[in-house]
Scaffold this motif. Structure first.
Motif, PDB file in Angstrom:
ATOM      1  N   ALA A 152       0.846  -1.191   0.000  1.00  0.00           N
ATOM      2  CA  ALA A 152       0.000   0.000   0.000  1.00  0.00           C
ATOM      3  C   ALA A 152       0.884   1.246   0.000  1.00  0.00           C
ATOM      4  CB  ALA A 152      -0.921   0.015   1.216  1.00  0.00           C
ATOM      5  N   THR A 153       0.596   2.171  -0.913  1.00  0.00           N
ATOM      6  CA  THR A 153       1.355   3.416  -0.996  1.00  0.00           C
ATOM      7  C   THR A 153       0.597   4.580  -0.376  1.00  0.00           C
ATOM      8  OG1 THR A 153       0.435   3.951  -3.168  1.00  0.00           O
ATOM      9  CG2 THR A 153       2.504   2.687  -3.117  1.00  0.00           C
ATOM     10  N   ARG A 154      -0.720   4.432  -0.262  1.00  0.00           N
ATOM     11  CA  ARG A 154      -1.534   5.525   0.260  1.00  0.00           C
ATOM     12  C   ARG A 154      -2.823   4.957   0.838  1.00  0.00           C
ATOM     13  NH1 ARG A 154      -5.932   7.539  -3.021  1.00  0.00           N
ATOM     14  NH2 ARG A 154      -6.183   6.252  -4.878  1.00  0.00           N
ATOM     15  N   THR A 155      -3.581   5.829   1.496  1.00  0.00           N
ATOM     16  CA  THR A 155      -4.932   5.485   1.923  1.00  0.00           C
ATOM     17  C   THR A 155      -5.885   6.518   1.347  1.00  0.00           C
ATOM     18  OG1 THR A 155      -4.688   6.731   3.981  1.00  0.00           O
ATOM     19  CG2 THR A 155      -4.240   4.361   4.082  1.00  0.00           C
ATOM     20  N   THR A 156      -7.118   6.094   1.096  1.00  0.00           N
ATOM     21  CA  THR A 156      -8.150   7.002   0.603  1.00  0.00           C
ATOM     22  C   THR A 156      -8.671   7.826   1.771  1.00  0.00           C
ATOM     23  OG1 THR A 156      -9.961   5.465   1.034  1.00  0.00           O
ATOM     24  CG2 THR A 156      -8.843   5.268  -1.111  1.00  0.00           C
ATOM     25  N   PRO A 157      -9.492   8.844   1.506  1.00  0.00           N
ATOM     26  CA  PRO A 157     -10.083   9.607   2.609  1.00  0.00           C
ATOM     27  C   PRO A 157     -10.871   8.725   3.591  1.00  0.00           C
ATOM     28  CG  PRO A 157     -10.329  10.839   0.588  1.00  0.00           C
ATOM     29  CD  PRO A 157      -9.773   9.479   0.209  1.00  0.00           C
ATOM     30  N   ARG A 158     -11.361   7.579   3.134  1.00  0.00           N
ATOM     31  CA  ARG A 158     -12.080   6.646   4.018  1.00  0.00           C
ATOM     32  C   ARG A 158     -11.139   5.670   4.717  1.00  0.00           C
ATOM     33  NH1 ARG A 158     -17.607   4.982   0.862  1.00  0.00           N
ATOM     34  NH2 ARG A 158     -18.339   7.107   0.575  1.00  0.00           N
ATOM     35  N   GLY A 159      -9.827   5.786   4.469  1.00  0.00           N
ATOM     36  CA  GLY A 159      -8.860   4.921   5.125  1.00  0.00           C
ATOM     37  C   GLY A 159      -8.590   3.611   4.416  1.00  0.00           C
TER      38      GLY A 159
ATOM     39  N   VAL B 267      -1.331   5.633 -15.407  1.00  0.00           N
ATOM     40  CA  VAL B 267      -2.669   5.978 -15.863  1.00  0.00           C
ATOM     41  C   VAL B 267      -3.676   6.067 -14.711  1.00  0.00           C
ATOM     42  CG1 VAL B 267      -4.606   5.235 -17.317  1.00  0.00           C
ATOM     43  CG2 VAL B 267      -2.272   4.986 -18.133  1.00  0.00           C
ATOM     44  N   CYS B 268      -3.575   5.185 -13.745  1.00  0.00           N
ATOM     45  CA  CYS B 268      -4.644   5.040 -12.748  1.00  0.00           C
ATOM     46  C   CYS B 268      -4.504   5.935 -11.514  1.00  0.00           C
ATOM     47  CB  CYS B 268      -4.762   3.586 -12.309  1.00  0.00           C
ATOM     48  SG  CYS B 268      -3.406   3.016 -11.258  1.00  0.00           S
ATOM     49  N   PHE B 269      -3.326   6.435 -11.187  1.00  0.00           N
ATOM     50  CA  PHE B 269      -3.085   7.284 -10.026  1.00  0.00           C
ATOM     51  C   PHE B 269      -3.392   6.589  -8.695  1.00  0.00           C
ATOM     52  CE2 PHE B 269      -3.183  10.189 -13.491  1.00  0.00           C
ATOM     53  CZ  PHE B 269      -2.318  11.212 -13.154  1.00  0.00           C
ATOM     54  N   GLU B 270      -3.281   5.270  -8.645  1.00  0.00           N
ATOM     55  CA  GLU B 270      -3.501   4.536  -7.394  1.00  0.00           C
ATOM     56  C   GLU B 270      -2.252   4.486  -6.519  1.00  0.00           C
ATOM     57  OE1 GLU B 270      -6.239   3.448  -6.017  1.00  0.00           O
ATOM     58  OE2 GLU B 270      -7.514   3.947  -7.708  1.00  0.00           O
ATOM     59  N   CYS B 271      -1.063   4.673  -7.090  1.00  0.00           N
ATOM     60  CA  CYS B 271       0.191   4.496  -6.346  1.00  0.00           C
ATOM     61  C   CYS B 271       0.771   5.828  -5.864  1.00  0.00           C
ATOM     62  CB  CYS B 271       1.211   3.758  -7.211  1.00  0.00           C
ATOM     63  SG  CYS B 271       1.700   4.653  -8.696  1.00  0.00           S
ATOM     64  N   LEU B 272      -0.076   6.782  -5.523  1.00  0.00           N
ATOM     65  CA  LEU B 272       0.398   8.099  -5.108  1.00  0.00           C
ATOM     66  C   LEU B 272       1.147   8.035  -3.780  1.00  0.00           C
ATOM     67  CD1 LEU B 272      -2.716  10.271  -5.995  1.00  0.00           C
ATOM     68  CD2 LEU B 272      -0.656   9.887  -7.363  1.00  0.00           C
TER      69      LEU B 272
ATOM     70  N   GLN C 247       1.036   8.172   1.653  1.00  0.00           N
ATOM     71  CA  GLN C 247       0.174   9.345   1.564  1.00  0.00           C
ATOM     72  C   GLN C 247      -1.194   9.068   2.168  1.00  0.00           C
ATOM     73  OE1 GLN C 247       0.283  11.777  -1.999  1.00  0.00           O
ATOM     74  NE2 GLN C 247      -1.927  11.599  -2.158  1.00  0.00           N
ATOM     75  N   ASP C 248      -1.629   9.989   3.021  1.00  0.00           N
ATOM     76  CA  ASP C 248      -2.990   9.979   3.536  1.00  0.00           C
ATOM     77  C   ASP C 248      -3.784  10.871   2.597  1.00  0.00           C
ATOM     78  OD1 ASP C 248      -5.387  10.251   4.875  1.00  0.00           O
ATOM     79  OD2 ASP C 248      -4.544  11.230   6.627  1.00  0.00           O
ATOM     80  N   GLY C 249      -4.786  10.333   1.916  1.00  0.00           N
ATOM     81  CA  GLY C 249      -5.514  11.058   0.873  1.00  0.00           C
ATOM     82  C   GLY C 249      -5.983  12.439   1.261  1.00  0.00           C
ATOM     83  N   VAL C 250      -6.559  12.610   2.435  1.00  0.00           N
ATOM     84  CA  VAL C 250      -7.088  13.906   2.849  1.00  0.00           C
ATOM     85  C   VAL C 250      -5.957  14.878   3.156  1.00  0.00           C
ATOM     86  CG1 VAL C 250      -8.444  15.099   4.609  1.00  0.00           C
ATOM     87  CG2 VAL C 250      -9.205  12.907   3.721  1.00  0.00           C
ATOM     88  N   LEU C 251      -4.957  14.421   3.896  1.00  0.00           N
ATOM     89  CA  LEU C 251      -3.842  15.284   4.277  1.00  0.00           C
ATOM     90  C   LEU C 251      -3.099  15.789   3.057  1.00  0.00           C
ATOM     91  CD1 LEU C 251      -2.007  16.563   6.393  1.00  0.00           C
ATOM     92  CD2 LEU C 251      -0.698  14.447   6.394  1.00  0.00           C
ATOM     93  N   ALA C 252      -2.856  14.910   2.099  1.00  0.00           N
ATOM     94  CA  ALA C 252      -2.091  15.310   0.919  1.00  0.00           C
ATOM     95  C   ALA C 252      -2.820  16.393   0.138  1.00  0.00           C
ATOM     96  CB  ALA C 252      -1.827  14.108   0.033  1.00  0.00           C
ATOM     97  N   ARG C 253      -4.137  16.275  -0.012  1.00  0.00           N
ATOM     98  CA  ARG C 253      -4.891  17.300  -0.739  1.00  0.00           C
ATOM     99  C   ARG C 253      -4.860  18.613   0.001  1.00  0.00           C
ATOM    100  NH1 ARG C 253      -9.080  13.305  -2.212  1.00  0.00           N
ATOM    101  NH2 ARG C 253      -9.892  13.812  -0.196  1.00  0.00           N
ATOM    102  N   SER C 254      -5.002  18.585   1.334  1.00  0.00           N
ATOM    103  CA  SER C 254      -5.026  19.837   2.089  1.00  0.00           C
ATOM    104  C   SER C 254      -3.659  20.500   2.086  1.00  0.00           C
ATOM    105  CB  SER C 254      -5.509  19.605   3.520  1.00  0.00           C
ATOM    106  OG  SER C 254      -4.626  18.763   4.206  1.00  0.00           O
ATOM    107  N   VAL C 255      -2.573  19.716   2.107  1.00  0.00           N
ATOM    108  CA  VAL C 255      -1.220  20.278   2.052  1.00  0.00           C
ATOM    109  C   VAL C 255      -0.999  20.945   0.703  1.00  0.00           C
ATOM    110  CG1 VAL C 255       1.228  19.686   1.960  1.00  0.00           C
ATOM    111  CG2 VAL C 255      -0.215  18.715   3.738  1.00  0.00           C
ATOM    112  N   ALA C 256      -1.382  20.275  -0.393  1.00  0.00           N
ATOM    113  CA  ALA C 256      -1.189  20.831  -1.729  1.00  0.00           C
ATOM    114  C   ALA C 256      -2.023  22.095  -1.913  1.00  0.00           C
ATOM    115  CB  ALA C 256      -1.557  19.802  -2.793  1.00  0.00           C
TER     116      ALA C 256
END
Length: 126
Positions: A45-52, A63-68, A93-102
């Motif tokens: 696992a490289t990241r988690t979604t906002p739902r964990g 193409v898929c952007f799953e390995c962020l 990467q934690d999905g929510v944190l990464a978006r808020s940081v960017a």
């Protein structure tokens, strides 16, 4: 060094490099993708979604952007399209944190994508 396939005599690896993965030093070879390094080290696992929910390598070709992952502080970096290099810092990467940081920094991702809440998002809202 993590699990790597044995080489045949016609193939050689790039020079050895050391990078940091989630705060731990990891040896890799120049020319390996970050996702190859992560898999060799046992990180599926490289990241988690906002739902964990965990996400990781899926298409392996950008193409898929799953390995962020977060690379050197830049979120939303595709691990399958980024080459390992000396001194690189890679973080899950934690999905929510990464978006808020960017969004807070106004920075584009390493892929060149606009940050969350950038011009495209505001145009759609109007």
């Amino acid at each position: 060094m993590g699990r790597r396939l044995p080489l045949i005599s016609a193939i050689s690896r790039g020079p050895q490099v050391t990078l940091t993965v989630d705060g731990r030093p990891v040896r890799a070879h120049a020319g390996e993708s970050v996702v190859a390094v992560l898999l060799a080290e046992g990180h599926a696992a490289t990241r988690t979604t906002p739902r964990g929910e965990p996400r990781g390598l899926y298409c392996g070709m950008g193409v898929c952007f799953e390995c962020l992952v977060v690379v050197d502080g830049i979120p939303n970096t595709r691990a399958c399209m980024t080459w390992a290099r000396e001194g690189m810092r890679v973080e899950s990467q934690d999905g929510v944190l990464a978006r808020s940081v960017a969004a807070a920094s106004g920075a584009a991702s390493a892929d060149g994508a606009a940050p969350a809440g950038g011009p495209a998002a505001s145009d759609a809202a109007s």
